[in-house]
Design a protein around this motif. Structure first.
Motif, PDB file in Angstrom:
ATOM      1  N   PRO A 178       0.818  -1.202   0.000  1.00  0.00           N
ATOM      2  CA  PRO A 178       0.000   0.000   0.000  1.00  0.00           C
ATOM      3  C   PRO A 178       0.859   1.263   0.000  1.00  0.00           C
ATOM      4  O   PRO A 178       1.886   1.343   0.653  1.00  0.00           O
ATOM      5  N   GLU A 179       0.411   2.253  -0.745  1.00  0.00           N
ATOM      6  CA  GLU A 179       1.058   3.556  -0.757  1.00  0.00           C
ATOM      7  C   GLU A 179       0.336   4.474   0.231  1.00  0.00           C
ATOM      8  O   GLU A 179      -0.790   4.207   0.645  1.00  0.00           O
ATOM      9  N   LEU A 180       1.001   5.575   0.576  1.00  0.00           N
ATOM     10  CA  LEU A 180       0.343   6.562   1.418  1.00  0.00           C
ATOM     11  C   LEU A 180      -0.837   7.155   0.663  1.00  0.00           C
ATOM     12  O   LEU A 180      -0.780   7.335  -0.554  1.00  0.00           O
ATOM     13  N   PRO A 181      -1.919   7.461   1.353  1.00  0.00           N
ATOM     14  CA  PRO A 181      -3.089   8.009   0.666  1.00  0.00           C
ATOM     15  C   PRO A 181      -2.790   9.374   0.073  1.00  0.00           C
ATOM     16  O   PRO A 181      -1.984  10.138   0.616  1.00  0.00           O
ATOM     17  N   SER A 192      -1.804  13.009   1.950  1.00  0.00           N
ATOM     18  CA  SER A 192      -1.327  12.804   3.316  1.00  0.00           C
ATOM     19  C   SER A 192      -0.284  13.843   3.708  1.00  0.00           C
ATOM     20  O   SER A 192      -0.116  14.163   4.886  1.00  0.00           O
ATOM     21  N   VAL A 209       0.294   7.103  10.216  1.00  0.00           N
ATOM     22  CA  VAL A 209       0.798   6.040   9.345  1.00  0.00           C
ATOM     23  C   VAL A 209       1.624   5.065  10.170  1.00  0.00           C
ATOM     24  O   VAL A 209       2.520   5.457  10.911  1.00  0.00           O
ATOM     25  N   THR A 214       1.606  -1.347   5.642  1.00  0.00           N
ATOM     26  CA  THR A 214       1.186   0.037   5.861  1.00  0.00           C
ATOM     27  C   THR A 214      -0.302   0.122   6.197  1.00  0.00           C
ATOM     28  O   THR A 214      -1.138  -0.440   5.489  1.00  0.00           O
ATOM     29  N   ALA A 261      -2.853   3.415   7.214  1.00  0.00           N
ATOM     30  CA  ALA A 261      -2.966   4.859   7.406  1.00  0.00           C
ATOM     31  C   ALA A 261      -4.382   5.185   7.847  1.00  0.00           C
ATOM     32  O   ALA A 261      -5.363   4.682   7.284  1.00  0.00           O
ATOM     33  N   LEU A 277      -7.700   4.770   5.848  1.00  0.00           N
ATOM     34  CA  LEU A 277      -7.533   5.219   4.463  1.00  0.00           C
ATOM     35  C   LEU A 277      -6.748   4.219   3.623  1.00  0.00           C
ATOM     36  O   LEU A 277      -7.003   4.070   2.432  1.00  0.00           O
ATOM     37  N   THR A 278      -5.761   3.588   4.214  1.00  0.00           N
ATOM     38  CA  THR A 278      -4.874   2.642   3.529  1.00  0.00           C
ATOM     39  C   THR A 278      -4.694   1.409   4.404  1.00  0.00           C
ATOM     40  O   THR A 278      -4.583   1.520   5.617  1.00  0.00           O
ATOM     41  N   GLY A 279      -4.692   0.232   3.799  1.00  0.00           N
ATOM     42  CA  GLY A 279      -4.471  -0.997   4.552  1.00  0.00           C
ATOM     43  C   GLY A 279      -5.713  -1.532   5.234  1.00  0.00           C
ATOM     44  O   GLY A 279      -5.621  -2.174   6.283  1.00  0.00           O
ATOM     45  N   SER A 280      -6.867  -1.318   4.623  1.00  0.00           N
ATOM     46  CA  SER A 280      -8.114  -1.753   5.270  1.00  0.00           C
ATOM     47  C   SER A 280      -8.187  -3.273   5.431  1.00  0.00           C
ATOM     48  O   SER A 280      -8.769  -3.771   6.400  1.00  0.00           O
TER      49      SER A 280
END
Length: 220
Positions: free
Chosen positions: A4-7, A10, A36, A43, A45, A115-118
């Motif tokens: 995963p990348e940062l949303p 961010s 994060v 990851t 976030a 936001l990321t890594g659900s």
């Protein structure tokens, strides 16, 4: 290996100066910021939607009210570090140290929106059915981020775990009110949340429980 990348949006990392302010100022300013944890495929976030401030020696609801101990020593150090504590023998909760060295003020991270890594967040909280509830409450937030005793004392300004600028919430889009679940100084209106955000805690007054190892006065 990629992950995963940062949303988007961010933004930059928050600086030491951001955290080295009074806890109620930092708390209000944390809404909309992005926490994060991990890197690559680990990851996660979370956009912060609920926080709660505690003022150290001047605040009877704070862990630092009676002075420095082995447990709360991180709170007396530099701003921007994580203070993790164990509550009711089952949960970890995360605070960000604020203010000058020695004052031991902090902000409890009460909840947010993943936001990321659900997918990873859901694995860490298998009993939660709604995505909006994954990072609800301080214990839920710490769990989805994978935070525990090894994270205590971590520097959010320079380390892998971090807080990024995100997008600050406008004044007309936030609410403030009494702190949740504390038995003293509960009336202090230092709980801040994004109005109408899913997963924000319902207000509840403190309920007296038998004292157990790891029990807490800061809002659980």
């Amino acid at each position: 290996m990629t992950g995963p990348e940062l949303p988007p949006g961010s933004g930059r990392r928050l600086t030491r100066a951001f955290f080295a302010r009074p806890p109620e100022v930092v708390a209000r300013d944390l809404l909309g910021r992005v926490v994060v944890s991990g890197s690559g495929p680990t990851t996660v976030a979370v956009r912060l939607t609920e926080v709660e401030a505690y003022a150290g020696a001047d605040d009877p609801a704070s862990h630092a009210f009676r002075g420095s101990t082995a447990r709360n020593a991180v709170m007396f150090g530099p701003a921007g570090h994580l203070y993790l504590y164990f509550v009711y023998g089952m949960h970890w909760c995360a605070n960000v140290v604020t203010g000058p060295v020695g004052e031991a003020s902090a902000v409890l991270l009460r909840g947010g929106e993943v936001l990321t890594g659900s997918d990873l967040a859901a694995l860490r909280r298998p009993g939660v059915r709604r995505t909006a509830d994954l990072a609800r409450g301080p214990a839920g937030l710490a769990t989805v981020l994978g935070w525990g005793p090894a994270t205590n004392g971590h520097d959010l300004v320079t380390g892998e775990e971090q807080l990024r600028a995100g997008r600050r919430v406008a004044d007309d889009a936030l609410s403030t009110g009494p702190r949740v679940g504390v038995s003293v100084a509960a009336q202090v209106p230092w709980r801040f949340w994004v109005t109408g955000a899913p997963g924000v805690s319902a207000y509840r007054a403190a309920v007296r429980r038998p004292r157990r190892t790891g029990s807490s006065s800061m809002g659980d």
